[in-house]
Design an enzyme around this catalytic site. Structure first.
Site, PDB file in Angstrom:
ATOM      1  N   HIS A 464       0.927  -1.263  -0.108  1.00  0.00           N
ATOM      2  CA  HIS A 464      -0.131   0.140   0.041  1.00  0.00           C
ATOM      3  C   HIS A 464       0.760   1.168   0.184  1.00  0.00           C
ATOM      4  O   HIS A 464       0.636   2.186  -0.865  1.00  0.00           O
ATOM      5  CB  HIS A 464      -0.910  -0.092   1.106  1.00  0.00           C
ATOM      6  CG  HIS A 464      -1.767   1.143   1.223  1.00  0.00           C
ATOM      7  ND1 HIS A 464      -3.128   1.271   1.171  1.00  0.00           N
ATOM      8  CD2 HIS A 464      -1.528   2.249   1.850  1.00  0.00           C
ATOM      9  CE1 HIS A 464      -3.773   2.367   1.244  1.00  0.00           C
ATOM     10  NE2 HIS A 464      -2.899   3.170   1.605  1.00  0.00           N
ATOM     11  N   GLU A 465       1.874   1.338   0.882  1.00  0.00           N
ATOM     12  CA  GLU A 465       2.674   2.588   1.069  1.00  0.00           C
ATOM     13  C   GLU A 465       3.778   2.607  -0.035  1.00  0.00           C
ATOM     14  O   GLU A 465       3.837   3.773  -0.799  1.00  0.00           O
ATOM     15  CB  GLU A 465       3.447   2.455   2.201  1.00  0.00           C
ATOM     16  CG  GLU A 465       2.539   2.526   3.500  1.00  0.00           C
ATOM     17  CD  GLU A 465       1.606   3.722   3.811  1.00  0.00           C
ATOM     18  OE1 GLU A 465       1.944   4.556   3.053  1.00  0.00           O
ATOM     19  OE2 GLU A 465       0.603   3.458   4.213  1.00  0.00           O
ATOM     20  N   HIS A 468       1.480   4.480  -3.035  1.00  0.00           N
ATOM     21  CA  HIS A 468       1.834   5.904  -2.583  1.00  0.00           C
ATOM     22  C   HIS A 468       3.047   6.416  -3.128  1.00  0.00           C
ATOM     23  O   HIS A 468       3.107   7.592  -4.085  1.00  0.00           O
ATOM     24  CB  HIS A 468       1.570   6.230  -1.231  1.00  0.00           C
ATOM     25  CG  HIS A 468       0.131   6.249  -0.637  1.00  0.00           C
ATOM     26  ND1 HIS A 468      -0.653   6.903  -1.166  1.00  0.00           N
ATOM     27  CD2 HIS A 468      -0.159   5.663   0.459  1.00  0.00           C
ATOM     28  CE1 HIS A 468      -2.019   6.674  -0.632  1.00  0.00           C
ATOM     29  NE2 HIS A 468      -1.611   6.003   0.452  1.00  0.00           N
ATOM     30  N   HIS A 471       3.313   6.684  -6.763  1.00  0.00           N
ATOM     31  CA  HIS A 471       2.580   7.800  -7.307  1.00  0.00           C
ATOM     32  C   HIS A 471       3.388   9.221  -7.396  1.00  0.00           C
ATOM     33  O   HIS A 471       3.462  10.018  -8.243  1.00  0.00           O
ATOM     34  CB  HIS A 471       1.234   8.009  -6.561  1.00  0.00           C
ATOM     35  CG  HIS A 471       0.215   8.797  -7.319  1.00  0.00           C
ATOM     36  ND1 HIS A 471      -1.017   9.222  -6.596  1.00  0.00           N
ATOM     37  CD2 HIS A 471       0.153   9.251  -8.695  1.00  0.00           C
ATOM     38  CE1 HIS A 471      -1.654   9.765  -7.496  1.00  0.00           C
ATOM     39  NE2 HIS A 471      -1.100   9.880  -8.711  1.00  0.00           N
TER      40      HIS A 471
END
Length: 683
Positions: A464-465, A468, A471
């Site tokens: 998940h991190e 980020h 992105h």
């Protein structure tokens, strides 16, 4: 000696940073910004005003970034300097947001004949700049203008105070024992961590803390019901007027003042409430759409959640001898039921997910999807021995970098997050590469040579991190205001992070990220099948819990006058009456530790997690159709979503990628509740 926070290289010199350097460096950086602004206003234009100001403000942001970061991961001596710097930085940004001369430059540029021919990122930066000026009170006069500025400064102070109270309350409570029989049920990894925690305090025996890995281990595995109750009560009452540290770090007054000031900010801007102000920079069109989305999902998910909880109650009565499930029993009983039903537990999986293996597998996934390679660089100074630094490469060319701080420790803020060291942008000296901080709170390695072993839940957190981080790091936009996650609608910013989580459940990927830490044996097919079968275990209960947080947050910020601590509690009780299915302890003060909305960027935006879940599941469904490592589809996501940053509207980008607007079918299928039909588009 020169101040290392000034004229920074790409990577902060963490081995040379000292707290006393902070205030003078920030003061000098802000003064440089003001001087650059004055010079730029004398000759209005993109190249003469906005580009030089971006350069000066990037230097300020890069100086403030390590200060803010060190306060989060080390706290202690960095807290006071951070708070002083935060006050300076907040005052500057508030002043800038109300600068009508600069606002006039933005207006002049937007109305110029050549504006339509500008590159899209520049046009978007100007459009977002105009919006942000309006939301910063540039149009206010006199007392209203002064009040808005004062409120902004005070809100920054209060957010920091809220987070400090939560961290201090977390660190203030421990439970010590020298009797191992009190810890029956705890897995060896948790026992080793508790022993290490005791030794760090010069104690014998075992020490339980409220850090995530310790707390979760007790709540999930400890057979000692009295211990579960004690630990649970300490955790859910943190920073409140109740519990073992009642009143010592109480966030009640902090919450009240934050909500009052937010409501006043909205009123000053002519809006009905803070939720309306928050949505001005999000995909959702209005409050009613968000509430409709959340209420519809809650109404349809709650019956399934009630069935799941009834099954848990029946199991607890019949197999565990508990006539009544209390809040401190839920996770423990659920783990027992999961083991009976699927013969699988997170602890059974943990030996197959050593941290380094998972990390290497994650890098392989990203390489196959987006044609980038990751290389560790041990020459880069960091702030702690556990921290690693990596570079991203494409075709042999360095394109980005990131720090990874994986393990829980004292005085480190809980949870997991991505933050920015610096953004990709064009500078007078050339292209500045984007660099990120990735922070988690996994169980650290046990004593001896044993590595850190992750639960599969922690594996998904790491993915998940990193989503980020991608992105931020894979953007191809060179204008800071819309580079990486900058300018991205907040209810779309979770798309890449939740999107990457999907690969954690694919058998082909699990083979890449797992191997027994001692034997190197692959995860046995039997365990894999059980893990996949248990994927949606109590998914409806999880869904209504997330909706509880989202509805509470959004309804709270729909209040026109703020709310007292008692009214905050009353609203949370009302929301729980609507959606919750599990018992709540009388001491529960969840709101007092809700960092996301009181100390983070999610005020009136926590619903973003559920909305982004719709987007991420729908995006991943294209990979399910084409192949999870289909290079063409990976390139489409890379070029259409990750590289674009905030240069275009999120819904527009998603629609181009998927060939249509998002729908909920994939999310329902992934959650095991695909029979539900919802009108989910909050836009």
């Amino acid at each position: 000696m020169s101040n290392p926070l000034l004229n920074l290289p790409l990577l902060p010199p963490f081995d040379r940073l000292q707290p006393e350097q902070v205030e003078p460096a920030i003061a000098e950086s802000i003064e440089h910004c003001r001087q650059q602004l004055a010079a730029g206003l004398a000759d209005p234009g993109w190249d003469s005003t906005l580009a030089p100001l971006e350069q000066a403000q990037d230097q300020l942001n890069r100086a403030f970034s390590p200060i803010s970061h060190l306060n989060s991961v080390l706290s202690g001596p960095w807290r006071a300097p951070y708070e002083a710097a935060l006050a300076q930085v907040t005052a500057y940004w508030t002043e800038l947001g109300q600068n009508r001369d600069l606002y006039g430059v933005y207006q002049q540029l937007a109305q110029s004949p050549e504006f339509a021919a500008w590159p899209q990122p520049r046009r978007k930066a100007v459009e977002l700049g105009l919006r942000d000026f309006d939301l910063s009170g540039v149009g206010l006069e006199g007392e209203a203008r002064d009040a808005f500025a004062a409120n902004s400064r005070r809100l920054a102070e209060l957010s920091s105070q809220f987070a400090n109270n939560v961290l201090d309350a977390t660190n203030a409570w421990t439970w010590h024992t020298e009797n191992e029989t009190e810890l029956v049920g705890l897995p060896q990894t948790a026992l080793a961590a508790a022993k290490a925690a005791a030794e760090a305090k010069d104690l014998t025996g075992w020490l339980i803390t409220l850090d995530g890995p310790s707390y979760l281990a007790v709540m999930t595995h400890a057979d000692n019901r009295a211990l579960r109750q004690q630990v649970h009560t300490a955790f859910i009452s943190r920073a409140s007027e109740t519990g073992p540290n009642a009143g010592e770090f109480d966030n009640s007054a902090v919450m009240e003042e934050i909500l009052t000031l937010r409501a006043e900010q909205a009123r000053l801007l002519g809006m009905a409430n803070y939720a309306e102000l928050s949505l001005a920079s999000k995909m959702a069109q209005d409050n009613a759409r968000v509430l409709e989305f959340l209420n519809d999902l809650a109404a349809r998910a709650k019956p399934a959640a009630e069935r799941e909880f009834a099954e848990l109650q029946d199991f607890a009565r019949g197999k565990l001898g508990l006539d009544e499930l209390r809040s401190w029993d839920i996770a423990w009983a659920a783990e027992k039921l999961k083991q009976e039903r699927y013969a699988i537990s997170q602890e059974e999986l943990r030996p197959y997910f050593p941290y380094e293996k998972v990390l290497a597998g994650l890098f392989t996934v990203v390489e196959k999807l987006f044609d980038v390679s990751v290389q560790r660089d041990d020459t880069v100074p960091t702030w702690h021995r556990d921290v690693q630094y990596f570079w991203l490469y494409r075709n042999g060319e360095r394109i980005a970098g990131f720090y990874l701080d994986p393990f829980a420790r004292e005085k480190k803020r809980g949870g997991a997050w991505m933050d920015t060291v610096c953004v990709r942008r064009q500078t007078p000296e050339g292209l500045q590469l984007p660099v990120a901080y990735l922070v988690c709170n996994f169980s650290p390695p046990a004593a001896g040579d044993a590595p850190s072993l992750l639960t599969h839940y922690e594996v998904t957190t790491l993915f998940h991190e990193f989503g980020h981080g991608l992105h931020h790091m894979l953007t191809q936009i060179d204008v800071a205001a819309v580079s990486g996650i900058n300018g991205v609608a907040w209810d779309a910013v979770e798309l890449p992070s939740q999107f990457l989580e999907n690969w954690c459940w694919e058998p082909e990927v699990i083979a890449m990220i797992s191997a027994h830490y001692q034997s190197g044996e692959a995860l046995p097919r039997e365990l894999l099948d059980k893990m996949l079968a248990a994927k949606n275990f109590q998914s409806a209960m999880f869904t209504v819990r997330q909706l509880e947080f989202a509805l509470f947050d959004f309804r709270l910020h729909c209040c026109e006058q703020g709310a007292s601590a008692a009214e905050i509690q009353q609203l949370l009780d009302e929301v729980r009456g609507q959606v919750a299915v599990v018992p709540i302890a009388d001491e529960n003060r969840f709101q007092h530790g809700f960092n996301h909305i009181f100390a983070g960027g999610y005020a009136a935006g926590y619903y973003s997690y559920k909305w982004a879940e719709v987007l991420s599941a729908d995006a991943f469904s294209l990979f399910e159709e084409q192949g999870i490592f289909d290079r063409a589809t990976g390139n489409k996501f890379l070029h259409g979503i990750l590289e674009q940053g905030g240069s275009r509207d999120a819904l527009e980008l998603f629609t181009e990628f998927r060939g249509r607007e998002p729908n909920i079918d994939a999310l329902l299928r992934h959650s095991g509740i695909e029979q539900l039909e919802l009108n989910i588009n909050p836009g």
